[in-house]
Design an enzyme around this catalytic site. Structure first.
Site, PDB file in Angstrom:
ATOM      1  N   ASP A  41     -67.553 -18.614 -72.451  1.00  0.00           N
ATOM      2  CA  ASP A  41     -66.675 -17.864 -71.490  1.00  0.00           C
ATOM      3  C   ASP A  41     -67.609 -16.479 -71.734  1.00  0.00           C
ATOM      4  O   ASP A  41     -68.512 -16.302 -72.496  1.00  0.00           O
ATOM      5  CB  ASP A  41     -65.422 -17.454 -72.100  1.00  0.00           C
TER       6      ASP A  41
HETATM    7  C1  BGC Z   1     -62.619 -15.131 -67.794  1.00  0.00           C
HETATM    8  C2  BGC Z   1     -63.300 -16.528 -67.336  1.00  0.00           C
HETATM    9  C3  BGC Z   1     -63.945 -16.227 -65.930  1.00  0.00           C
HETATM   10  C4  BGC Z   1     -65.320 -15.556 -66.364  1.00  0.00           C
HETATM   11  C5  BGC Z   1     -66.300 -15.348 -65.467  1.00  0.00           C
HETATM   12  C6  BGC Z   1     -63.926 -14.469 -68.162  1.00  0.00           C
HETATM   13  O1  BGC Z   1     -63.803 -13.162 -68.631  1.00  0.00           O
HETATM   14  O2  BGC Z   1     -61.854 -15.258 -69.217  1.00  0.00           O
HETATM   15  O3  BGC Z   1     -62.068 -17.470 -66.828  1.00  0.00           O
HETATM   16  O4  BGC Z   1     -64.391 -17.625 -65.457  1.00  0.00           O
HETATM   17  O5  BGC Z   1     -64.895 -14.407 -66.957  1.00  0.00           O
HETATM   18  O6  BGC Z   1     -65.795 -14.451 -64.639  1.00  0.00           O
END
Ligand code: BGC
Length: 744
Positions: free
Chosen positions: A269
């Site tokens: 993530d």
């Molecule tokens: C979130 C994810 C998301 C990613 C990309 C993160 O902060 O937890 O769910 O897909 O950002 O935007």
């Protein structure tokens, strides 16, 4: 379609330098490429410490979409990339691209796989022609705690069975048979693992649970997605039993790769590899890189770690170099499967964008899909549906507001959003509609707190748009002239989603004041509720005649709501998360274990609260309809079942009303005693069935031994002989029941 051959991919890998390989494992935000003069000493490049040379080796791009932009970036990148390996474009199309659909928790409340499939298909097509290759969706984290802001993203809510069936339906709909084909995108399922169990519902917090609990409730949805071909997985921000998920070898290698045989790409993530330092697991950046590659993370999303610290380990240790090769091979294979080597633009197409995106047919479809996600929570004396001839007062900050698409709808085209005020006026005529805002969604100081941490312009208290008391008085004057008050209230869209944990999950105080004041007028009051999580309603419910839960309904929300309020469409959704009496009950979920002292009488020494009920305010699986459904005559085909046998349970369901509509019929099972304590009830099946006025139907479910299995204390997935209960009903609380025996 099989694209360039496996052999050629391997040859390509052999040709790559170590820098080029590591580049593939790095994901950046692609806006950088749109600048005419790329400046590495400011902005995101500075934070990522990326040189221009490294930039032209990165493998994928985060959240850039639009055919023209995608093509421009791909062209610019390929002009400088030595081996002409195309970029992958990955996006958060969480509840639609240009058409915003209801937020995921709402989609789940439809209890209709076709609703989820259709939403996924339209979102995939819209975003694929705009250049998306991978979608960071679905989010299938089991969510039992309404304090956690991300419950709004969870399709299955608090239920592992719903999580499973929704995961499968969505992944298959995004990906189709062949991810290179027009309208298909690779699905990145998230967040591995157990992110929904963060302590106290505080985002990014710790998760500590037994492996048995994890396998039983949290793993099934991810596993189902993997077994149904999900191309990618995203790790979660949390620690799982002492080790951050992103560097958790047990999780990634032993479980995902070896046991579940996941062959696809695993991405961290956002910044999560670097965060393992703050967790106190990785000593420094170098070790963060080492820990993540050892665990088996293929792509580092938006941190400087792989780009700057992986090479050192590759040069020192052959085993690490091998791991890098494996990761790069997986990434190249995904690019190949997507057909990017033949056509780096994939299906990005400006002309198709013009023709397809936000087209009328899809908007009409969206409205119907949206209507299935609403949950009628209360309807005293059948105050709904509304009568076309009454004078209606629309009151509240959501009456004349288009911000109803939720916090992940950053790409959606808001120009097509209507306000409820306009749509209702259109339907019943200006003269029959009165309006007053009544209050803001939040008081100045509350919204400012939120805006401030997002570095957004705050509102000056002097410019507070509505003075609270005056606004309420105005609303009362308006309401006085009406036959019925429709309140349009709820959370601000910035109050649910990522980093939106809350310790108070009630309606904002100013909105509660508005309800209390209007209540004094002694008129019928209906509340339409906009929100991303279960809301505490115990302080307002008794003042309201009806409550329609519409979540954040998206682009066609206003039209969808109006039709449901006026009875053109009958609401049919049911809750996928229990609504607590108050926040002190969180986490609360229907499929809990029984204590030794269940609360079943007025005796003191029972598992209960002194100050509130033990049960939820609205249970899982609950939702009303304009129809009145009566359940009777639960029958079971036999009372004993052996391993290879199944039994049938049936129930009569009758629609005792002049309305037609859908009813969701739910089937639960309880294992009465076992080698580990089993929940008081677990959903094992459901059917959404259409009923004509006054129609009666017999509904049947089949039970087999697979449905009785559980993870025992030796971590074996078993079924044990013994007594079981089966329940069928309209919610997890309102059921008929029978017993049967399973004999191994
Ligand atoms: C979130 C994810 C998301 C990613 C990309 C993160 O902060 O937890 O769910 O897909 O950002 O935007």
């Amino acid at each position: 379609m099989i694209n360039i051959k496996d052999k050629e991919i391997k040859e390509l890998l052999n040709e790559m330098t170590i820098d080029e390989k590591i580049g593939q494992m790095v994901q950046v935000a692609g806006d950088i490429f749109l600048e005419d003069d790329i400046n590495v000493s400011t902005g995101p490049l500075k934070n990522l410490e990326l040189s221009e040379e490294k930039l032209y080796n990165v493998g994928s791009i985060l959240n850039v979409i639009g055919a023209e932009r995608v093509k421009k970036i791909q062209d610019k990148y390929l002009s400088k990339n030595r081996l002409k390996i195309p970029l992958l474009f990955m996006d958060d199309i969480i509840n639609g691209y240009k058409i915003a659909f209801p937020i995921p928790i709402a989609q789940g409340c439809s209890w209709n796989l076709e609703v989820l499939r259709n939403i996924a298909k339209i979102s995939a097509m819209e975003s694929n022609i705009a250049g998306a290759n991978v979608n960071f969706s679905p989010m299938v984290d089991l969510s039992r705690d309404a304090r956690w802001g991300r419950v709004m993203e969870s399709v299955g809510g608090e239920d592992p069975y719903l999580g499973k069936v929704y995961a499968k339906a969505t992944v298959k709909a995004y990906q189709g048979e062949d991810i290179s084909r027009l309208g298909n995108i690779a699905s990145c399922v998230k967040h591995i693992a157990a992110y929904g169990a963060v302590e106290a519902g505080r985002d990014y917090n710790t998760v500590d649970m037994s492996e048995r609990e994890f396998r039983q409730y949290y793993l099934p949805a991810y596993k189902e997605a993997i077994e149904n071909g999900a191309e990618m997985l995203m790790t979660s921000f949390n620690i799982l039993n002492g080790v951050p998920a992103t560097v958790n070898k047990w999780l990634i290698q032993d479980l995902l790769r070896k046991e579940l045989k996941f062959k696809g790409v695993i991405i961290s993530d956002y910044g999560a590899i670097e965060e393992t330092i703050a967790h106190g697991f990785s000593k420094n950046e170098e070790y963060a890189a080492l820990n993540a590659i050892k665990a088996g993370v293929d792509i580092d999303m938006m941190s400087k770690i792989y780009a700057n610290y992986l090479k050192k380990w590759c040069l020192e240790d052959k085993e690490i170099e091998n791991k890098v090769n494996e990761s790069v091979l997986r990434i190249l294979n995904l690019k190949n499967k997507l057909g990017l080597f033949e056509n780096p633009y994939s299906n990005a197409d400006v002309e198709k964008e013009k023709r397809y995106i936000m087209n009328k047919t899809n908007l009409e479809k969206a409205k119907k899909l949206t209507q299935e996600t609403f949950v009628l929570l209360k309807n005293k004396d059948n105050v709904l549906p509304l009568n076309n001839n009454s004078k209606i007062a629309l009151i509240g900050p959501y009456a004349d507001n288009i911000a109803i698409t939720g916090s992940w709808s950053m790409f959606s085209d808001k120009t097509k959003n209507s306000t409820i005020l306009d749509v209702v006026k259109n339907k019943v005529g200006n003269e029959n509609v009165l309006y007053s805002k009544g209050t803001e969604i939040l008081r100045c100081e509350e919204i400012n707190k939120i805006l401030k941490v997002e570095n957004m312009q705050t509102i000056s208290i002097d410019n507070e748009p509505l003075k609270e008391k005056e606004a309420i008085e105005k609303a009362k004057e308006v309401a006085e002239k009406s036959d019925i008050i429709i309140l349009l209230l709820g959370e601000h869209y910035k109050q649910s989603g990522e980093a939106c944990s809350r310790s108070n999950i009630g309606l904002p105080e100013n909105q509660v004041n508005l309800i209390n004041e209007l209540y004094k007028l002694n008129k019928k009051m209906v509340m339409v509720l906009f929100n991303g999580r279960p809301i505490q309603l115990n302080n307002v419910e008794n003042k309201l005649d009806a409550i329609l839960e519409v979540w954040f309904p998206g682009t066609t929300g206003a039209e969808a709501i109006t039709e449901v309020l006026f009875g053109d469409v009958n609401p049919s959704g049911k809750l996928t998360m229990s609504f607590p009496q108050n926040v002190g009950q969180c986490p609360i979920y229907y499929n809990h274990y029984s204590t030794g002292r269940p609360h079943n009488s007025d005796f003191k020494y029972l598992s209960r609260y002194q100050d509130i009920e033990t049960e939820s305010f609205y249970p899982f699986g609950y939702g009303l309809s304009y129809c009145k459904f009566i359940y009777s005559n639960l029958q079971i085909s036999k009372s004993k079942m052996r391993k290879d046998e199944s039994i049938l349970v049936g129930v009569d369901v009758e629609n005792k009303s002049q309305y037609e509509g859908y009813e969701i019929i739910e089937m639960y099972i309880q294992d009465l005693y076992a080698s580990v304590v089993r929940p008081v009830k677990e959903l094992k099946g459901f059917q959404k069935v259409f009923f004509k006025p006054f129609e009666k139907k017999k509904i049947e479910f089949e039970i087999n031994s697979e449905m009785l299995k559980f993870w025992n204390n030796d971590l074996k997935y078993v079924v044990e002989s013994g007594e079981f209960k089966v329940f069928i009903g309209s919610s997890s609380k309102d059921t008929l029941e029978e017993k049967f025996e399973f004999i191994d």
